[in-house]
Write a protein that holds these residues in place. Structure first.
Motif, short mmCIF file in Angstrom:
data_model
loop_
_atom_site.label_atom_id
_atom_site.label_comp_id
_atom_site.label_asym_id
_atom_site.label_seq_id
_atom_site.Cartn_x
_atom_site.Cartn_y
_atom_site.Cartn_z
N PRO A 52 -15.10 -20.64 -1.35
CA PRO A 52 -15.24 -22.08 -1.61
C PRO A 52 -14.02 -22.89 -1.17
CG PRO A 52 -15.70 -20.79 -3.61
CD PRO A 52 -15.16 -19.85 -2.58
N LYS A 53 -12.84 -22.31 -1.28
CA LYS A 53 -11.63 -23.01 -0.87
C LYS A 53 -11.54 -23.17 0.64
CE LYS A 53 -9.10 -21.36 -4.90
NZ LYS A 53 -8.04 -20.48 -5.39
N VAL A 54 -11.93 -22.13 1.36
CA VAL A 54 -11.95 -22.20 2.82
C VAL A 54 -13.00 -23.22 3.26
CG1 VAL A 54 -12.47 -20.93 4.95
CG2 VAL A 54 -11.03 -19.87 3.18
N ALA A 55 -14.17 -23.17 2.63
CA ALA A 55 -15.24 -24.13 2.97
C ALA A 55 -14.78 -25.57 2.71
CB ALA A 55 -16.51 -23.83 2.18
N GLU A 56 -14.06 -25.76 1.63
CA GLU A 56 -13.54 -27.10 1.30
C GLU A 56 -12.54 -27.58 2.35
OE1 GLU A 56 -10.71 -28.96 -2.15
OE2 GLU A 56 -12.25 -27.54 -2.79
N ALA A 57 -11.65 -26.69 2.77
CA ALA A 57 -10.67 -27.03 3.81
C ALA A 57 -11.37 -27.36 5.12
CB ALA A 57 -9.69 -25.88 4.00
N GLU A 58 -12.39 -26.58 5.47
CA GLU A 58 -13.14 -26.84 6.69
C GLU A 58 -13.87 -28.18 6.61
OE1 GLU A 58 -15.59 -23.37 7.00
OE2 GLU A 58 -14.03 -22.21 8.01
#
Length: 141
Positions: A109-115
């Motif tokens: 979820p954190k990677v998706a948020e950054a993307e």
């Protein structure tokens, strides 16, 4: 990311974008002591169970030596494990271990948020992704 002028060559613009995305995603991964290459392997293993090294290379775009080092490190930290393929004893498959699964669950979820944050800067994220997909599948002469 610095402002892009319309006269910047494609290669430089894409390199600048790649470095910006890499730096942002690595910020997310750093608390877990993971590299981008390790994340790409964990993510591939979370999506498909039991990938061969060739399958992982295709999904992560890592070279053979780099991929071997990445998988070795993930195995050392118990994030992944290797098993001989039951159907072809010459082939080794890599699987996500419980630690790797937990790390993926925390980080996805954190990677998706950054993307999403980075794509949001473009004004039209779906169009940017479509353009990148088109460029990555274009035949090379």
């Amino acid at each position: 990311m610095t402002a892009h002028t319309g006269d910047e060559p494609l290669t430089r613009a894409l390199t600048r974008a790649l470095r910006t995305v890499t730096a942002r995603v690595e910020q997310v991964l750093k608390p877990e002591n993971l590299t981008l290459d390790q994340w790409l392997v964990l993510d591939a293993l979370a999506r498909e169970r039991g990938l061969s090294m060739a399958d992982l290379a295709t999904r992560t775009l890592a070279t053979g030596p780099t991929l071997t080092r990445v998988v070795d490190r993930l195995v050392t930290t118990a994030a992944a494990y290797r098993e001989v393929d039951a159907e072809d004893r010459r082939r080794v498959r890599v699987y996500l271990g419980p630690r790797g699964r937990a790390a993926h669950r925390r980080l996805a979820p954190k990677v998706a948020e950054a993307e999403a944050e980075l794509l949001g800067r473009t004004g039209d994220g779906p169009a940017v992704l479509a353009l990148l997909a088109a460029l990555s599948t274009a035949p090379v002469a």
